[in-house]
Write an enzyme that holds these catalytic residues in place. Structure first.
Site, PDB file in Angstrom:
ATOM      1  N   ASP A   1       0.817  -1.210   0.000  1.00 22.10           N
ATOM      2  CA  ASP A   1       0.000   0.000   0.000  1.00 22.10           C
ATOM      3  C   ASP A   1       0.853   1.264   0.000  1.00 22.10           C
ATOM      4  OD1 ASP A   1      -2.302  -1.447  -0.066  1.00 22.10           O
ATOM      5  OD2 ASP A   1      -2.785  -1.214   2.061  1.00 22.10           O
TER       6      ASP A   1
ATOM      7  N   SER B   1      -6.840   2.437  13.814  1.00 22.97           N
ATOM      8  CA  SER B   1      -5.992   2.235  14.989  1.00 22.97           C
ATOM      9  C   SER B   1      -6.340   3.165  16.144  1.00 22.97           C
ATOM     10  CB  SER B   1      -4.512   2.422  14.607  1.00 22.97           C
ATOM     11  OG  SER B   1      -4.221   3.785  14.355  1.00 22.97           O
TER      12      SER B   1
END
Length: 268
Positions: A46, A166
């Site tokens: 990514d 997160s």
């Protein structure tokens, strides 16, 4: 067909790149063009694709991206390194189809009235380095809350699985043109009160941060920008979108399951 290849430099990636180039060179219709490509093929993960996006962000409306995955985790990379032959054959055996995903537009306005604009594929975060961040948060022109804490993160749907997740943000399907704001360690007491939950806003709305500090750090897809004397920062869904080659585009929730849950994927 003008093709650019972007890649990292680990050993497995370089092997895949070598094989990819040889397969493409065998196609008479291919011209390698790093400046004005029709297609950008990334080999890596990514991070490689995000770097390629920023390299071609001024051409984003005319370029489509294909990701080949050679790492451990990839939300933007549809093909595995051992599927190069299949990917190249698919590229030339059908009419191009694309999947368009929203981008985040960031407008930084200084006290002097200067403006800087940024595009983000994943997110933009605002933090202070040595102190807590204090900022007024507006949705459109209405004051929503006075924030105090480590920082705030505004993400796209495709970025919802990255830093946003997160810090407790929700995972949003990338077909939804929505922005999400999540708090980073907010302070809540009798003086400072926040919602203490991520918020998702409609595509025709914007989030504005008015920081009560003359120096802070802003990140755009992880790239750090030291900001001084900012009046406000506006976040909105961009009129532009990133285009991915649709063939082989894995189902989004399958990606989420494979990345964070694992186990057998039993279809109904």
């Amino acid at each position: 067909m003008r093709i650019a290849i972007a890649h990292n430099n680990n050993g497995e990636t370089l092997k895949v790149v070598s094989h990819l180039k040889s397969r493409l060179q065998a196609k008479d219709a291919v011209v390698f063009d790093d400046k004005y490509p029709d297609i950008v093929i990334t080999v890596g993960g990514d991070g490689t694709l995000i770097n390629a996006f920023h390299r071609y962000e001024r051409q984003v409306n005319s370029v489509r991206f294909i990701g080949i995955h050679t790492g451990h985790l990839g939300f933007y990379t549809d093909w595995q390194g051992n599927e190069v032959d299949k990917m190249v054959d698919a590229l030339f055996l059908r009419q191009p189809e694309t999947a368009a995903y929203p981008l985040l537009e960031v407008e930084l306005i200084t006290e002097a009235g200067g403006k800087r604009h940024f595009l983000a594929l994943n997110e933009s975060a605002v933090k202070r380095v040595t102190h807590t961040l204090e900022a007024n948060v507006y949705i459109d022109d209405q004051l929503f809350e006075n924030f105090r804490g480590d920082g705030l993160c505004v993400s796209t749907p495709t970025g919802s699985t990255a830093y946003n997740k997160s810090i407790g943000g929700a995972v949003i399907h990338p077909r939804l043109k929505a922005l999400q704001m999540a708090e980073i360690a907010s302070i809540n007491n009798r003086v400072f009160r926040t919602l203490s939950a991520p918020i998702v806003i409609a595509p025709d709305q914007q989030i504005t941060l008015v920081p009560n500090a003359d120096h802070f750090v802003m990140t755009v897809d992880g790239n750090r920008i030291d900001v001084r004397n900012a009046r406000k920062i506006n976040y909105r869904i961009s009129d532009q979108a990133i285009l991915f080659d649709r063939f082989g585009h894995t189902r989004f929730w399958s990606r989420v399951q494979n990345a964070f849950i694992g186990g057998k994927d039993d279809a109904l």
